[in-house]
Design an enzyme around this catalytic site. Structure first.
Site, mmCIF file in Angstrom:
data_model
loop_
_atom_site.group_PDB
_atom_site.id
_atom_site.type_symbol
_atom_site.label_atom_id
_atom_site.label_comp_id
_atom_site.label_asym_id
_atom_site.label_seq_id
_atom_site.Cartn_x
_atom_site.Cartn_y
_atom_site.Cartn_z
ATOM 1 N N ASP A 138 -16.201 -30.055 75.723
ATOM 2 C CA ASP A 138 -16.059 -29.367 74.435
ATOM 3 C C ASP A 138 -14.680 -29.494 73.811
ATOM 4 O O ASP A 138 -14.524 -29.436 72.602
ATOM 5 C CB ASP A 138 -16.380 -27.871 74.596
ATOM 6 N N TYR A 162 -17.440 -18.951 75.579
ATOM 7 C CA TYR A 162 -18.378 -19.053 74.463
ATOM 8 C C TYR A 162 -19.436 -17.958 74.553
ATOM 9 O O TYR A 162 -20.631 -18.204 74.546
ATOM 10 C CB TYR A 162 -19.010 -20.458 74.410
ATOM 11 N N GLU A 204 -4.952 -27.452 71.068
ATOM 12 C CA GLU A 204 -6.165 -27.992 71.703
ATOM 13 C C GLU A 204 -7.151 -28.483 70.644
ATOM 14 O O GLU A 204 -7.444 -27.770 69.681
ATOM 15 C CB GLU A 204 -6.830 -26.905 72.567
ATOM 16 N N ASP A 259 -10.673 -29.281 78.158
ATOM 17 C CA ASP A 259 -11.057 -29.095 79.556
ATOM 18 C C ASP A 259 -12.262 -29.987 79.852
ATOM 19 O O ASP A 259 -12.677 -30.786 79.020
ATOM 20 C CB ASP A 259 -11.345 -27.613 79.842
#
Ligand SMILES: *[C@@H]1O[C@H](CO)[C@@H](O)[C@H](O)[C@H]1NC(C)=O
Length: 502
Positions: free
Chosen positions: A91, A242, A482, A94
């Site tokens: 995603d 999430y 990120e 990571d």
């Protein structure tokens, strides 16, 4: 690492509005800097924004992989559960495969192609491949009726290490929902993704398209019949990463809206009309992302109202108008917040996800209005489609370099861009450069190093500057540095449009 979105209803900040309006007036259509002719090189940015998805690929990489520093990874995903769950996308920075944002990414990439594919030129085939890399995985994750695999990888175990995906030895637990552990949120979004993608493949690969649509129908039925939030049964796996914060009602409507568009079956139209109130279609706030789909539902269904084909969706168009008004500086209240430099800003980290998804809706709605020769009325004032496009373009131009720091927030675009993105594969030496394994904690020195990342994850758009337009360009600041797949997915559509209409 929480990427939870926060709903914020910002207070009245008249100074900012005035400043922003002034900025708009002073910089009507001419970007401050950039490529040739005073504008930005949207073609290059589009090319890079799609290439980024190759860097996020999990599984066995194909021979035509263009981002050569990445290699095969996670080739046994699903084996502990007796299924093949290889493939799909990591995603963000990571190495977990989170199904909820992956499905949303797929829906938005598909919507980008459905509305703006004709503007993509030679990039179209790459954008379609980016969708297929996700849908091939989503088909695997939904192969068993009544079950959806919604995540591979243990986030705590993964986040405890700074490891290349190619070296991964963290827990690759496969998490699922089923009839006794429902997840209408993630299943509804997965149905939306499969249905939207079926439109992308309709004329290009009819057989694959039918497979996607039939699967979407089945997954939606499961989502609707077994209602619940996946974070109830999978709390420890999915929260706070999430977590379904705003409920699963929106994903049911969203899934039905995409199935309505993809299948043209009467039952989905009836479902939407019957459930409009129960599922809170009117809960439109100025937010749109992996957790909250209301604004997207309203804009998507409005297209048919504006085309004069669906009066029965009129209330969705009213909601869409209100939502659009909330994005216009100085026009209505409550209103989305803008940074002093003119960037849409929402608290909670990874702000660029809001910038790209809200801008996408501005642009999509502007096109629907243009075709119908309509404007939006906001409290007595009217906003033309051209104004909406200009606002969306201003956001895209900010990302590409028209901002107080004069830097691009897309890796590899422009003269200055983020050098230390929070991304394991990009920041550790590649397998070619360093064939020996780099273990979990051995990666920490690369995480903490002040040096630029060795592997350019071209096209990655990072979380972006904070509310004062400041950007630390530092790996530990994950909220700013990120990248995520759902920042890029709507941006692909925006860049396609502006590359054809600079
Ligand atoms: C924004 O970032 C800058 C530089 O990293 C920092 O000095 C400032 O305090 C931050 N502002 C807010 C409101 O977080």
């Amino acid at each position: 690492m929480a990427r939870k979105m926060m709903s914020s209803l910002p207070g009245n900040v008249p100074e900012l509005r005035v400043l922003f309006l002034l900025l708009l007036l002073l910089l009507p259509l001419r970007p401050i800097s950039g490529g040739d002719g005073g504008g930005h090189d949207y073609h290059t940015a589009l090319h890079l924004s799609i290439l980024f998805f190759e860097g996020q690929r999990s599984g066995r990489l194909p021979p035509d992989q263009r981002l050569r520093w990445r290699h095969d990874s996670a080739l046994h995903d699903g084996s502990t559960a007796g299924v093949d769950l290889t493939g799909g996308y990591y995603d963000a920075g990571d190495n977990v495969k989170f199904g909820f944002p992956m499905a949303f990414t797929t829906t938005m990439l598909s919507w980008s192609i459905i509305d703006f594919g004709r503007n993509m030129g030679p990039e179209l085939k790459h954008a379609i491949r980016a969708v297929k890399w996700a849908t091939d995985y989503l088909l695997k994750a939904t192969v068993i009726p009544g079950v959806v695999f919604v995540q591979v990888g243990d986030a705590l175990s993964d986040h405890n290490c700074w490891e290349r995906p190619e070296d991964m030895d963290t827990l690759r637990t496969a998490y699922k929902i089923d009839t006794s552990h429902p997840g209408s949120d993630v299943a509804g979004e997965t149905a939306a993704a499969l249905a939207a993608a079926s439109i992308v493949f309709r004329s290009r690969d009819p057989q694959y398209s039918r497979l996607l649509l039939n699967r979407a129908i089945r997954v939606f039925e499961f989502a609707d019949r077994h209602r619940g939030a996946y974070s109830s049964s999978l709390y420890r796996a999915v929260c706070p990463f999430y977590c379904d914060v705003n409920g699963y009602q929106d994903e049911l409507l969203w899934g039905a809206a995409w199935l309505h568009k993809a299948s043209r079956r009467r039952i989905y139209r009836e479902y939407i009309m019957r459930n409009e109130v129960v599922l809170h279609a009117g809960d439109t706030i100025n937010e749109f992302g992996w957790d909250n789909k209301h604004a997207g539902i309203n804009v998507l269904l409005s297209k048919e109202v504006l085309m004069g084909k669906a009066d029965y969706f009129e209330s969705f168009k009213q909601n869409a108008d209100e939502f659009i008004c909330s994005l216009l500086p100085g026009i209505s209240h409550p209103q989305v917040q803008y940074s002093p430099g003119g960037l849409i800003f929402k608290a909670g980290g990874s702000n660029m996800q809001h910038v790209t998804s809200l801008s996408f809706l501005l642009l999509a709605y502007s096109n629907y209005l243009s075709h119908a020769n309509k404007v939006v009325t906001c409290g007595g004032k009217s906003a033309s489609p051209a104004l909406l496009k200009q606002l969306a373009k201003r956001q895209v131009n900010y990302i590409l370099g028209d901002n107080p720091l004069r830097m691009s927030y897309m890796v590899g675009y422009g003269a200055r861009y983020p050098q230390r993105i929070h991304h394991r594969a990009s920041s550790l030496p590649s397998v070619q450069a360093h064939p020996a394994r780099i273990a979990c904690k051995a990666g920490s020195r690369y995480f903490l190093s002040p040096n630029p990342n060795p592997n350019l994850l071209v096209g990655a758009v990072v979380g972006g500057p904070n509310v004062t337009d400041a950007f630390p360009d530092s790996r530990p600041f994950f909220q700013e540095s990120e990248p995520t797949t759902y920042i890029n997915a709507p941006l692909v559509g925006l860049l396609a449009f502006f590359s054809a209409h600079p």
